[in-house]
Design an enzyme around this catalytic site. Structure first.
Site, PDB file in Angstrom:
ATOM      1  N   ASN A 109      59.638  26.740 -36.018  1.00 55.10           N
ATOM      2  CA  ASN A 109      58.709  26.815 -34.877  1.00 55.10           C
ATOM      3  C   ASN A 109      59.088  27.945 -33.915  1.00 55.10           C
ATOM      4  O   ASN A 109      58.632  27.958 -32.776  1.00 55.10           O
ATOM      5  CB  ASN A 109      58.666  25.470 -34.131  1.00 55.10           C
ATOM      6  CG  ASN A 109      59.996  25.113 -33.475  1.00 55.10           C
ATOM      7  OD1 ASN A 109      60.962  25.869 -33.556  1.00 55.10           O
ATOM      8  ND2 ASN A 109      60.051  23.959 -32.833  1.00 55.10           N
TER       9      ASN A 109
ATOM     10  N   HIS B 167      61.962  28.500 -32.494  1.00 57.18           N
ATOM     11  CA  HIS B 167      62.953  28.272 -31.432  1.00 57.18           C
ATOM     12  C   HIS B 167      64.203  29.107 -31.684  1.00 57.18           C
ATOM     13  O   HIS B 167      64.509  29.463 -32.824  1.00 57.18           O
ATOM     14  CB  HIS B 167      63.284  26.783 -31.258  1.00 57.18           C
ATOM     15  CG  HIS B 167      64.071  26.154 -32.358  1.00 57.18           C
ATOM     16  ND1 HIS B 167      64.093  24.789 -32.580  1.00 57.18           N
ATOM     17  CD2 HIS B 167      64.869  26.663 -33.317  1.00 57.18           C
ATOM     18  CE1 HIS B 167      64.883  24.517 -33.597  1.00 57.18           C
ATOM     19  NE2 HIS B 167      65.358  25.625 -34.059  1.00 57.18           N
TER      20      HIS B 167
HETATM   21  P1  PGA Z   1      68.369  26.645 -40.081  1.00 56.02           P
HETATM   22  O1  PGA Z   1      68.057  26.412 -38.539  1.00 56.02           O
HETATM   23  O2  PGA Z   1      69.291  27.812 -40.162  1.00 56.02           O
HETATM   24  O3  PGA Z   1      69.010  25.372 -40.532  1.00 56.02           O
HETATM   25  O4  PGA Z   1      67.071  26.910 -40.744  1.00 56.02           O
HETATM   26  C1  PGA Z   1      67.816  27.495 -37.715  1.00 56.02           C
HETATM   27  C2  PGA Z   1      67.480  27.016 -36.320  1.00 56.02           C
HETATM   28  O5  PGA Z   1      66.927  25.920 -36.181  1.00 56.02           O
HETATM   29  O6  PGA Z   1      67.762  27.749 -35.371  1.00 56.02           O
END
Ligand code: PGA
Length: 266
Positions: free
Chosen positions: A136, A138
């Site tokens: 999303n 973030h």
């Molecule tokens: P992920 O998470 O590396 O597990 O995809 C990234 C994040 O949520 O910032």
């Protein structure tokens, strides 16, 4: 923003490890900002490898992680402190006292943010901040609509983030919905930022962050205002970028300039 598109997640890890290696080698007391999640794990493995092969020492490195869950003690398997110890710190010559995460266990969790901000300030600020990106968009736990001027504070996680991260928790295990996270404005004060993304499920987030409008609905788009950010992605995460060819051309031209006039990547 500098955009580096690589062939594989392994190369994303290698390119980002190179940048960190440059920083550590040129700065006697480097301050690193670190992230949790699946994406930086390959980078951490590469850093451990460099340390074990005597290419890198973390003796003088100070670290600040982006975020920590509220209500999980550091021994908890899903706490970010546990994650960082297991995935990185326990395998390096780093002084564990110099590794920091926001305190998610304070009696008054509202105090954690300002305390963390003072620690970062006391350390002289962050030289290089590693970021992942949520599906999303973030960064840290700054969920969509987080203020672009936000500082370290408590954030409520979105249902989408809760769902994405539920894979780390056992069925029926308590999964926190609050976290203490560096704010977007805190992150933006880092002198250098590298954002890593791999996999097709990040393609929309990367596209919006790099080529979309700057908006709090896409927190990572704030990085467009940062003067020294490198986005390192694999083909899959780069899939939806419109200006891919231009980004490759820029890097080729930059290499020529570096060969001609010298320069440093960090
Ligand atoms: P992920 O998470 O590396 O597990 O995809 C990234 C994040 O949520 O910032």
């Amino acid at each position: 923003m500098e955009i580096i598109i690589t062939d594989s997640p392994k190369l994303v890890a290698e390119r980002s490890a190179n940048l960190i290696q440059n920083l550590i080698n040129k700065n006697p007391y480097p301050v690193l900002g670190l992230a949790t999640g699946s994406t930086p794990v390959a980078l951490y493995e590469k850093l451990i490898d460099l340390y074990k092969n005597n290419f890198l020492s973390f003796k003088n490195v100070t670290t600040f992680n982006l975020d920590e869950y509220v209500g999980l003690d550091p021994e908890h398997l899903q706490s970010y402190r546990y994650f960082m110890n297991e995935k990185l710190f326990n395998h390096l010559d780093i002084n564990i006292e110099n590794t920091h995460l926001p305190d998610g266990m304070k009696e008054n969790p509202l105090e954690s943010g300002p305390e963390y901000e003072s620690l970062i300030k006391k350390a002289g600020g962050i030289d290089l901040q590693v970021l992942g990106i949520g599906a999303n968009s973030h960064i840290g736990f700054n969920e969509p609509t987080s203020s672009l001027g936000s500082r370290t504070r408590i954030k409520t996680l979105t249902q989408k983030t809760m769902k994405d991260n539920s894979r780390f928790f056992k069925k029926d295990e308590f999964q926190p919905h609050l976290a203490v996270t560096m704010g977007i404005s805190t992150i933006m004060e880092s002198r250098k930022i590298i954002l890593l993304a791999t996999g097709k499920n990040k393609a929309d987030a990367v596209k919006n962050a790099v080529e979309g409008p700057v908006t709090s609905v896409c927190p990572a788009s704030a990085l467009q205002w940062h003067p020294n950010t490198t986005v390192i992605v694999d083909f899959d995460a780069a899939e939806k970028l419109e200006y891919k060819d231009y980004y490759k051309f820029v890097l080729l031209e930059q290499d020529k300039l570096i060969q001609r006039f010298g320069g440093n990547q960090v």
